[in-house]
Write an enzyme that holds these catalytic residues in place. Structure first.
Site, PDB file in Angstrom:
ATOM      1  CG  HIS A  83      68.483  86.967 128.390  1.00  0.00           C
ATOM      2  ND1 HIS A  83      68.875  86.501 129.633  1.00  0.00           N
ATOM      3  CD2 HIS A  83      67.272  87.567 128.583  1.00  0.00           C
ATOM      4  CE1 HIS A  83      67.941  86.799 130.529  1.00  0.00           C
ATOM      5  NE2 HIS A  83      66.974  87.457 129.924  1.00  0.00           N
ATOM      6  NE  ARG A  84      74.261  84.532 122.612  1.00  0.00           N
ATOM      7  CZ  ARG A  84      74.951  84.610 121.473  1.00  0.00           C
ATOM      8  NH1 ARG A  84      75.120  83.523 120.735  1.00  0.00           N
ATOM      9  NH2 ARG A  84      75.465  85.766 121.075  1.00  0.00           N
TER      10      ARG A  84
END
Length: 466
Positions: free
Chosen positions: A437-438
């Site tokens: 999700h980064r």
């Protein structure tokens, strides 16, 4: 006069620091040629054969099969040079230029000299070669017993040989905390140092308590542990080392570092299966090797990554940057007797489905036979995981660190499906995408997965990228 040369476990590359002896290929007394494989070892990456750069007679071996040795430890000694005419000139350790070895000590690099047949030589032919070398070497496991005399006290440096440790994870834990394993008393069988022993020593050091050095006096298994530590659980113990060990490390690191999320979708794969059948059933000049479903899905992935390059990236924690990678090195999960491995198809973005399929087939066969090289198991940028071969529909896989995403594919099975407004039986597959999700948000991940599903349902969409 023959000279005894010591051959040590070479640096195997890829950051590997140790290897386990799987099988000796020579015995004491055998004649070996320059660059002849002498031992088969298993590293955290793969099974490899180690060639010896010297030619001559094997006078000693170090380490039994199953022993784990650090890089730089002695493997064997070779008597180089003719003694009483027993060593042929081509095995005497000297090449055409007079060099006493090939100088090639890295796995996979050699002169290509043909391996000689193993044969025995008379003991008196190598007796002169058994003289001590300039530096003392550890007592070999197959060497004759030493003459009676005082036994020197054990030393605390690397020359005393490897420490009995249950797994490479324990060694790594000790190194991270600057802990000398030779100062510990192992509570395992035959003094084996367990993880609990290292953790106890680390805790004692943090509390300012001195750690008692190992002594040759029997100690109850729990004597060196704090009262809070639990006794070892009875049962079969399987060391986490070799391929299993490195996979365990990568999975644990992935869970610690990557904030992952998973999205999934069901797709109608009927048209994809029909297209594959047409490809493989075609005859005439256009006919070629059969294309697998995995190869078609891999080609779909490369097309999707061209549209969503965020998922072909990695995170540089030190620089606090996302690195988008120019090439797609596509890994695919393969289950073997030695555990899970992820071979890598290099530059998959420039290959068609037929080329990808051929490379997957080659790497799969190498994985089954344990002949994958370290280079074929590293450097992946995106992984395709076909867990449908195990008969399951869905999964939330762990990302292959340091990659940013993994596509999971379930089994393709007939299911009721609304097709063109009517209920019909169609070939349905569940697709799941686990992503970091980064590197992207849910919109990007959802767009990638939707495009993959659309290509599965309408393979003609791939014509745009051909």
């Amino acid at each position: 006069m023959p000279q005894v040369l010591e051959f040590k476990l070479p640096d195997l590359g890829e950051g590997l620091t140790e290897a386990e002896i799987v099988r000796w290929l020579v015995e004491v007394g055998d004649v070996v040629a320059i660059d002849q494989p002498v031992v088969e070892v298993e590293t955290a990456k793969a099974m490899v054969e180690v060639p010896c750069p010297y030619g001559g007679v094997v006078t000693a071996r170090f380490g039994e099969e199953g022993t784990e040795l650090p890089v730089g430890s002695p493997l064997l000694t070779v008597a180089v040079g003719s003694a009483e005419g027993d060593l042929p000139e081509d095995l005497s350790g000297k090449g055409a230029d007079g060099a006493e070895s090939s100088g090639n000590v890295l796995v996979g690099y050699g002169t290509g000299a043909p391996a000689a047949r193993r044969r025995r030589v008379r003991p008196e032919a190598i007796s002169a070669a058994a003289a001590p070398v300039a530096e003392p070497a550890p007592v070999p496991v197959t060497a004759p017993a030493p003459a009676p005399g005082p036994v020197p006290a054990p030393v605390s440096d690397e020359a005393s040989g490897p420490v009995a440790v249950v797994s490479p994870l324990v060694r790594r834990l000790a190194r991270q905390h600057d802990l000398d394993l030779r100062q510990l008393t192992g509570s395992g069988r035959d003094g084996l140092i367990l993880r609990a022993d290292v953790e106890s020593a680390i805790k004692a050091a943090a509390n300012g308590t001195a750690v008692a050095p190992a002594v040759p006096v029997p100690v109850p298994p729990l004597a060196s542990k704090p009262a809070s530590a639990s006794a070892p659980v009875a049962g079969e113990r399987i060391p986490l080392r070799g391929v299993r060990g490195v996979v365990a490390d990568k999975l644990a690191r992935s869970r610690r570092e990557i904030p992952d999320a998973t999205c999934w979708v069901d797709a109608d794969a009927t048209e994809l299966m029909a297209a594959r059948a047409a490809m493989n059933g075609a005859g005439g000049p256009s006919a070629g090797p059969k294309v697998s479903v995995l190869a078609l899905l891999a080609r779909i992935c490369t097309a999707a990554l061209a549209r969503f390059p965020e998922l072909n990236s990695m995170v540089d924690l030190e620089a606090r940057e996302i690195v988008r990678l120019p090439a797609v090195h596509l890994g695919f999960a393969a289950q073997t007797e030695r555990g899970l491995v992820v071979p890598v198809v290099r530059d998959a973005q420039s290959r068609n489905a037929e080329s990808i399929g051929a490379e997957i087939g080659r790497l799969t066969e190498a994985a089954r036979t344990g002949t994958l090289t370290p280079a074929e198991l590293t450097g992946g940028t995106f992984t395709l995981n076909n867990y449908g071969v195990f008969g399951v529909d869905g999964s939330t896989p762990i990302i292959n660190h340091p990659e940013a995403a993994m596509l999971g594919v379930g089994r393709i099975v007939p299911k009721p499906w609304v097709h063109r407004g009517e209920l019909a039986v169609r070939q349905v597959v569940q697709l799941s995408l686990t992503f970091d999700h980064r590197v992207c948000d849910g919109g990007t991940a959802g767009g990638f997965l939707r495009y993959v599903a659309d290509c599965v349902e309408q393979p003609a969409l791939l014509l745009r990228t051909l």
